[in-house]
Enzyme design. Structure first.
Site, short mmCIF file in Angstrom:
data_model
loop_
_atom_site.label_atom_id
_atom_site.label_comp_id
_atom_site.label_asym_id
_atom_site.label_seq_id
_atom_site.Cartn_x
_atom_site.Cartn_y
_atom_site.Cartn_z
N CYS A 9 0.80 -1.23 0.00
CA CYS A 9 0.00 0.00 0.00
C CYS A 9 0.83 1.27 0.00
O CYS A 9 0.32 2.35 -0.31
CB CYS A 9 -0.96 -0.02 1.18
SG CYS A 9 -1.99 -1.51 1.18
N HIS A 69 -3.70 6.56 0.77
CA HIS A 69 -4.05 5.18 0.42
C HIS A 69 -5.47 4.89 0.90
O HIS A 69 -5.80 5.09 2.07
CB HIS A 69 -3.06 4.22 1.06
CG HIS A 69 -3.52 2.80 1.05
ND1 HIS A 69 -3.90 2.16 -0.11
CD2 HIS A 69 -3.67 1.90 2.06
CE1 HIS A 69 -4.28 0.93 0.19
NE2 HIS A 69 -4.15 0.74 1.48
N ASN A 121 -10.02 -1.73 -1.67
CA ASN A 121 -8.59 -1.53 -1.42
C ASN A 121 -7.80 -2.32 -2.47
O ASN A 121 -7.65 -3.53 -2.36
CB ASN A 121 -8.25 -2.00 0.00
CG ASN A 121 -6.80 -1.79 0.36
OD1 ASN A 121 -5.95 -1.61 -0.52
ND2 ASN A 121 -6.51 -1.84 1.64
#
Lengths: 341, 76
Positions: A115, A266, A296
């Site tokens: 990430c 993120h 995500n």
């Protein structure tokens, strides 16, 4: 010294989807509303059985080439951020050089980050340009995390989706392009949290281990052959460390939060993002969140959100962007992007 | 900080904050939307507001916001 600019970006999401209704049907104890409320996610895109990181990377880069007036022969370096490469070796970026028809004089490498990977990729691309090793770097992020998720791991299933993004970083600005000048970076690493987000088995260290299904406190199945995430530990790391990282990043760029027009972090989980935003003292209207379609997607969430902001006109009055990535490693990074004419 | 303000700050940590009513005696872990992340968020709020690092172990031993508030008062 040379500058480095984000000039173009595109992304790709697989056609197959997993929406909250489908998850609720598989796990009736979780309602559709509860999933949406907890995560901020409505739909995740899932790579097909025969679709892998290089395929999605190829699709994202092809979209970039067709959408912008980019001569792919001008690209002299490919950076691929992935933790789900097609093979242990060779380097997936080398496969992409051939498949995308890039020059054989092009450098290519994979780097293994999650990430935080997009921020690190920008840093690597900028360094290649500033040191005159490259003029046009194609940075691609591509992950098929869903292939790592146990079929009965309802927790990770609700959070992660597959996707890829392609970003062109150039030494020169171009008319009609984004022209986001990449600023200074601050990075951070805490390897003591490595086991909090991990696929433990399958690599060289535990190549022959076989995981056993266990049920965690949320009723999700955990197994060392699959993706494991200690959500509480990741939340703790993020809420605790990111505000300090942001402060250091602003200081290094010699600006204050008042100078930031829009922050794109993120896109991990809406609840966690809200806590982090509050602890960083960033106003809600300056904080871009757009991942209800996609979930995500690991290293691709920031470039996808950036592209969506661009497409929506949310960057129309934006000059200074604050970007931050954080997660598996544990790893984090931040930078400033200044949009120029 | 008054107890009522403290309860309001705790309420803000719930994902469905606008839809729930809390008071000093609410057994907050029984609220449907409460989970471990809500707990972490309450602990961070206490750290930010009072500069007190409450351990998870002590936090888990408290059942109501009044119990947490009274503990914080003794730690100031």
């Amino acid at each position: 010294m040379n500058q480095a600019y984000i000039t173009a970006l595109s992304y790709y999401l697989p056609a197959n989807i997993l929406d909250n209704k489908m998850i609720s049907e598989l796990h009736p104890e979780w309602s559709i509303d509860k999933i949406a409320l907890k995560t901020g996610i409505e739909v995740r895109h899932i790579s097909a059985e025969d679709e892998f990181a290089s395929d999605m990377a190829y699709s994202a880069a092809s979209a970039l080439f067709s959408e912008y007036d980019v001569d792919k022969h001008d690209i002299d370096f490919v950076l691929l951020c992935t933790q789900s490469p097609d093979h242990f070796l060779p380097t997936t970026a080398c496969l992409l050089q051939e498949r995308l028809g890039l020059s054989k004089n092009c450098g290519a490498l994979d780097f293994n980050l999650g990430c935080s990977g997009f921020i690190y990729g920008l840093g690597l691309a900028k360094a290649l340009i500033q040191s005159d090793q490259a003029k046009n770097v194609l940075l691609i992020t591509s992950e098929t995390y869903t292939k790592y998720i146990h079929p009965n791991d309802k927790t990770n299933k609700t959070i992660f989706g597959d996707g890829a993004a392609a970003v062109l970083i150039s030494k020169e600005k171009s008319d009609g392009m984004l022209n986001g000048r990449i600023g200074n970076f601050v990075y951070g690493t805490d390897g003591s949290g490595a086991s909090n987000l991990i696929v433990k088995n399958g690599g060289a260290r535990f190549k022959n281990e076989v995981g056993i299904d266990l049920i965690d406190e949320n009723g999700s199945t955990v197994n060392d052959d699959y993706l494991y995430m200690d959500g509480k530990a990741i939340f703790n790391f993020t809420a605790s460390e990111i505000p300090k990282l942001i402060k250091k990043g602003l200081d290094k760029n010699e600006i204050s939060l008042d100078n930031v027009d829009l922050a794109i972090f993120h896109q991990a989980n809406e609840y966690m993002l809200n806590v982090v935003r509050t602890r960083c003292n960033i106003a809600k209207e300056k904080f871009y969140v757009n991942f209800s379609d996609g979930g995500n997607t690991v290293s691709s969430t920031i470039p996808i959100a950036l592209k969506r902001a661009l497409n929506e006109g949310a960057l129309a009055n934006v000059k200074t962007l604050l970007l931050a990535g954080f997660g598996v490693g544990l790893s984090m990074g931040t930078t400033i992007v200044t949009i120029e004419e | 900080m008054e107890l009522n303000n403290f309860i309001e700050k705790c309420r803000e940590q719930f994902v469905d904050a606008d839809e729930i009513d809390l008071n000093e005696n609410t057994l907050f872990r029984e609220i449907g939307s409460y989970d471990s992340l809500t707990g972490m968020s309450i602990l961070f709020m206490i750290k930010d507001e009072f500069n007190i690092d409450l351990s998870e172990e002590i936090y888990k031993s408290k059942k109501t916001f009044k119990e947490i508030y009274d503990l914080i008062e003794t730690m100031k």
